[in-house]
Scaffold this active site. Structure first.
Site, PDB file in Angstrom:
ATOM      1  N   CYS A   1      10.154  82.917 -40.576  1.00  0.00           N
ATOM      2  CA  CYS A   1       9.909  83.010 -40.945  1.00  0.00           C
ATOM      3  C   CYS A   1       8.340  84.157 -40.771  1.00  0.00           C
ATOM      4  CB  CYS A   1       8.487  81.078 -41.092  1.00  0.00           C
ATOM      5  SG  CYS A   1       7.044  80.880 -41.538  1.00  0.00           S
TER       6      CYS A   1
ATOM      7  N   CYS B   1       4.367  83.015 -39.763  1.00  0.00           N
ATOM      8  CA  CYS B   1       3.900  81.934 -38.443  1.00  0.00           C
ATOM      9  C   CYS B   1       5.481  81.262 -38.148  1.00  0.00           C
ATOM     10  CB  CYS B   1       3.549  80.813 -39.444  1.00  0.00           C
ATOM     11  SG  CYS B   1       3.740  80.104 -40.671  1.00  0.00           S
ATOM     12  N   SER B   2       5.377  80.443 -38.280  1.00  0.00           N
ATOM     13  CA  SER B   2       7.165  79.761 -37.860  1.00  0.00           C
ATOM     14  C   SER B   2       6.885  78.671 -38.122  1.00  0.00           C
ATOM     15  CB  SER B   2       6.624  79.763 -36.013  1.00  0.00           C
ATOM     16  OG  SER B   2       5.355  78.665 -36.006  1.00  0.00           O
ATOM     17  N   CYS B   3       7.562  78.693 -39.416  1.00  0.00           N
ATOM     18  CA  CYS B   3       8.161  77.292 -40.673  1.00  0.00           C
ATOM     19  C   CYS B   3       9.005  77.075 -39.779  1.00  0.00           C
ATOM     20  CB  CYS B   3       7.714  77.759 -41.684  1.00  0.00           C
ATOM     21  SG  CYS B   3       5.969  77.992 -42.215  1.00  0.00           S
TER      22      CYS B   3
END
Lengths: 89, 216
Positions: B116, B119-121
């Site tokens: 991702c 962000c950090s999905c």
């Protein structure tokens, strides 16, 4: 009815709007192919400001990795792009 | 001691995390203020907040591993998972979560990896909390630019002729990679197969463990 069917060639609009967007910069202006159509989903650019999100189709678009970085490369990349960021290519 | 001259490293060779003695950031102060107000007003209790943190920390990749093992052994489930990953989760009795799930099947010709960049999905419902490296700028920026090098640093060398496909998790989908079923596992039951399915293999930076390395 979605604007683009699977297999359609699409370009990610090369726009730079201010605020919260979910289209990565490295894909803007690049051409890919619709892999599948998803959604509709509420527009995250409105949700981010606590507005009601208008429903938008979401496309998974496949790009040749080599096209993204201007090199020979047979690998691929897929990302989710909302309808209003895409135009026919 | 192997690390005598590196006293910034722990005995296991990892850097110590520096003490967080600085002032609170704006958002840290805001989180504390809102949490305390909600507790004061009786909207939530401190115990409920703690239980929620516990529930987050307790999540593990076990459900993801069970998902993969069933994908390998149940053709009807495989079809469902490829068509509608969220429904496949529900069929297993797992929490589906607010996001839709897409299962990405590795084959002898195609290897998938998930990142991702924005962000950090991460599919927390199936894999638990993401590892720190998944959230690092280095992983997020390099995986879309030089994915073969990133995979090689995880010990995964893809042969020429295998297509590598990077999935940038930019919006409403979450992704689980279904690694290739290891050789020598014919006839194994799903519970036994699941032990070969590591977190990293479901992110796509590694393969499933070989049959010979099955944990007891």
């Amino acid at each position: 009815m979605a604007d683009f069917a699977p297999g359609a060639r699409v370009r990610v609009k090369a726009m730079m709007p201010p605020g919260h967007v979910r289209t990565p910069g490295y894909l803007r202006g690049r051409v890919g192919e619709v892999e599948r159509v998803l959604g509709p989903f509420p527009n995250p650019e409105q949700l981010a400001y606590r507005r009601k999100g208008d429903p938008l189709d979401l496309y998974r678009v496949r790009f040749p990795l080599g096209d993204l970085w201007d090199r020979d490369d047979a690998d691929t990349l897929e990302a989710e792009i909302y309808a209003h960021w895409l135009e026919p290519a | 001691m192997p690390h005598d001259h590196h006293d910034h490293l722990s005995p296991s060779g990892h850097p110590y995390r520096p003490d967080q003695d600085g002032p609170l950031t704006y958002w840290q102060a805001m989180e504390i203020a809102i949490r305390e107000l909600m507790v004061e007003k009786g909207i939530v209790t401190a115990a409920q907040v703690r239980e929620q943190i516990d529930a987050m920390d307790a999540r593990s990749p076990a459900q993801g591993a069970a998902f993969v093992a069933r994908f390998w052994t149940d053709p009807a489930f495989r079809d469902l998972a490829l068509r509608d990953g969220s429904n496949a989760c529900a069929e297993m009795g797992f929490e589906v979560g607010p996001m839709r799930l897409i299962a990405l099947e590795n084959t002898s010709r195609l290897h998938n990896v998930v990142v991702c960049t924005l962000c950090s999905c991460y599919p927390r419902n199936l894999l638990g909390l993401p590892p720190d490296w998944y959230k690092s700028r280095a992983y997020r920026s390099r995986t879309v630019r030089e994915p073969r090098k990133v995979l090689a640093e995880f010990g995964t060398i893809l042969p020429e002729g295998v297509e590598l496909r990077v999935h940038d998790s930019t919006a409403d989908m979450r992704y689980i990679v279904v690694p290739r079923r290891p050789d020598g596992t014919d006839g194994w039951q799903p519970d036994r197969l699941a032990k070969l399915v590591t977190r990293d293999s479901m992110i796509g930076v590694a393969e499933a463990l070989p049959a010979t390395e099955a944990p007891a």
